[in-house]
Design an enzyme around this catalytic site. Structure first.
Site, PDB file in Angstrom:
ATOM      1  N   SER A 154       0.849  -1.188   0.000  1.00  0.00           N
ATOM      2  CA  SER A 154       0.000   0.000   0.000  1.00  0.00           C
ATOM      3  C   SER A 154       0.886   1.240   0.000  1.00  0.00           C
ATOM      4  O   SER A 154       1.706   1.418   0.888  1.00  0.00           O
ATOM      5  CB  SER A 154      -0.915   0.009   1.230  1.00  0.00           C
ATOM      6  OG  SER A 154      -1.668   1.199   1.280  1.00  0.00           O
ATOM      7  N   ALA A 155       0.726   2.076  -1.039  1.00  0.00           N
ATOM      8  CA  ALA A 155       1.474   3.331  -1.132  1.00  0.00           C
ATOM      9  C   ALA A 155       0.472   4.486  -1.153  1.00  0.00           C
ATOM     10  O   ALA A 155      -0.729   4.292  -0.968  1.00  0.00           O
ATOM     11  CB  ALA A 155       2.351   3.332  -2.386  1.00  0.00           C
ATOM     12  N   ASP A 178      13.133   3.594 -11.973  1.00  0.00           N
ATOM     13  CA  ASP A 178      12.963   3.414 -10.524  1.00  0.00           C
ATOM     14  C   ASP A 178      13.338   1.983 -10.133  1.00  0.00           C
ATOM     15  O   ASP A 178      12.525   1.236  -9.603  1.00  0.00           O
ATOM     16  CB  ASP A 178      11.517   3.714 -10.135  1.00  0.00           C
ATOM     17  CG  ASP A 178      11.350   3.946  -8.642  1.00  0.00           C
ATOM     18  OD1 ASP A 178      12.353   4.249  -7.968  1.00  0.00           O
ATOM     19  OD2 ASP A 178      10.211   3.828  -8.137  1.00  0.00           O
TER      20      ASP A 178
END
Length: 525
Positions: A187-188, A346
């Site tokens: 969860s971000a 990333d």
């Protein structure tokens, strides 16, 4: 008796005083003219500023008031932390020594501003990450601090996730998925991920779901940042040269792309086509996208099973040569810089895995970069010159990459670069191997795992010093330069852990030369 020059010397003084008065008057008149000109320009632009503010406020709507209330709450929270730190310090030390600069700046200091951004949520966390990746635009202290801007957020209740799935699928969830795990894998701030199994094929998948209300939050926050930028440029026209509003527009475009999962799906498919065209499918992969159960707000992908490239113990149990796996990851990533429409920007440990079948898995294509062949050619020379310590080549490469409107003294620039690299050798950076042991309760066997702690502050400091000295010569680098350097720092970490004797810039098994020119790239355009 007078010296001959005495009376003469008095005359120039009178002349000089008159000359100085005339000069001061001329400067005053010139300054007044500039001020009048700027005032006229500002008044001419004022209606447009007001129009922009009104239009932006209309577009933001009631959600702006909600975010304002949340912002006040965040400021009070971080302000309380600052007051507590000040109180603690003043009670434990001699007050005559004064407060450290960090505390004197209050909420505008890098530390407390980063904490405020984290409390403000999605938009500001992404903005903080942008600051961390743009050293040519922000002071080094802020770039350094925002390296620690963590994207973490509490999970949204599963009932809300189910509601979004039903809305986006347009049909019952059970008609698409056999099962959806109510406990999120991650969860971000912007999204959370759930494991699931497709109905019919029984394939394991993950569903990335955009959190409810995120679009509204982004629009409100970005509109606010835009208005602030417009007002600052109006009050200080010099900021117009730095294109402050243009920077905000770029940030807005980048963030809105990240919350459009159709764009991420396209990035993944582009990378998968690149792997296939280059013959890398047996060495690396990216998750397959299921477009029939994906949309702008949900993304259903093949579930890959593996371990991060920092999990040395697990990697050693999966492959006989961790070094070979790392070389594969490097070759695939370097190749994508020119042979793919975009590169993965990333590659932290959560997004780069060694899979159970021995392949390298590239995950999460929300952040990608694009680089021109010309910029990468200069970047290659820059990287090679770090290893060979050829500082004139390094200077020439940086000049080629950086935008400037003046001539640069390349020899003086090279000497300044040499001073930087002489003061902190990359090969001498501090590293520490941390070994952890755990005993299995059933078998009484001891498992040993090792992890690497690299002093990334030194690596970042080196990078920031290079940027800073380059700016002193009028150079401004594209954001892709910072993105590339950040990924190279990640790979440097993996190299120190998996192949400490490997030099990724010199090893002949690693191809960083531009031998895959853009012949393959056209198929992605």
């Amino acid at each position: 008796m007078q010296f001959p020059g005495t009376s003469i010397s008095n005359r120039p003084r009178t002349f000089n005083s008159r000359s100085n008065a005339l000069t001061l008057f001329a400067r005053y008149s010139q300054t007044q003219d500039i001020f009048t000109s700027r005032l006229q320009d500002s008044m001419a632009n004022f209606p447009k500023l007001v129009e922009d503010i009104i239009q932006t406020s209309i577009n933001t709507g009631p959600r702006g008031a909600v975010r304002l209330a949340q912002g006040v709450q965040a400021v009070i929270g971080v302000g309380s932390e600052w007051l507590a730190d000040v109180s603690k310090l003043t009670s434990s030390t001699n007050s005559s020594t004064g407060l450290p600069t960090q505390l004197q700046l209050g909420l505008l200091s890098p530390l407390y501003l980063r904490r405020l951004f984290e409390r403000m949520g999605a938009t500001y966390i992404k903005l903080g990450q942008f600051i961390a990746s743009a050293p040519t635009l922000f002071p080094p202290e802020y770039v350094q601090e925002f390296q620690n801007c963590f994207d973490r957020a509490p999970a949204v209740p599963f009932e809300e996730i189910q509601k979004i799935l039903r809305e986006e699928l347009g049909r019952p969830i059970e008609s698409v998925y056999e099962y959806v795990d109510p406990t999120p894998i991650a969860s971000a701030s912007i999204a959370q991920v759930h494991g699931a199994k497709l109905r019919g094929s029984q394939e394991d998948v993950v569903i990335k779901v955009l959190k409810p209300g995120i679009e509204d939050i982004l629009v409100a926050d970005l509109n606010f940042v835009y208005v602030v930028a417009r007002i600052l440029e109006f009050l200080n026209p010099e900021l117009n040269r730095a294109s402050l509003v243009g920077i905000v527009k770029d940030i807005k475009e980048s963030m809105l792309e990240e919350v459009d999962f159709n764009k991420e799906a396209m990035n993944i498919e582009s990378f998968r086509r690149y792997l296939e065209s280059m013959g890398f499918t047996r060495q690396a992969t990216a998750p397959k996208v299921y477009p029939q159960c994906s949309s702008q707000r949900i993304l259903t992908m093949e579930r890959l099973y593996g371990v991060p490239l920092t999990d040395l113990d697990s990697i050693s149990s999966l492959v006989s040569s961790p070094e070979t796996s790392l070389i594969t990851a490097l070759n695939v990533w370097f190749g994508s810089l020119l042979a793919c429409e975009s590169f993965h920007a990333d590659v932290h440990a959560g997004n780069l895995w060694l899979l159970r079948d021995g392949r390298i898995g590239f995950l999460d294509f929300g952040i990608v970069g694009r680089i021109s062949p010309k910029t990468w050619a200069a970047m290659e020379v820059f990287l090679a010159s770090i290893t060979t310590e050829e500082y004139e080549s390094m200077a020439s490469a940086l000049i080629e990459m950086g935008a400037t409107n003046k001539d640069v003294d390349s020899k003086a620039f090279a000497r300044d670069l040499e001073k930087i690299f002489s003061s902190i050798q990359v090969s001498d950076l501090d590293t520490e191997i941390v070994v952890a042991t755990a005993r299995e309760t059933n078998t009484n066997a001891t498992a040993v795992s090792a992890n690497l702690v690299v002093d990334e502050r030194q690596m970042n400091a080196l990078f920031l010093d290079v940027v800073q000295v380059s700016e002193s010569y009028g150079l401004r680098f594209p954001r892709e330069f910072a993105l590339l350097m950040k990924q190279l720092l990640y790979f440097d970490r993996y190299t120190r852990l998996l192949a400490p004797n490997l030099n990724m810039l010199q090893d002949q098994r690693i191809s960083i030369v531009s031998n895959r020119r853009s012949s393959n790239r056209n198929i992605y355009q």
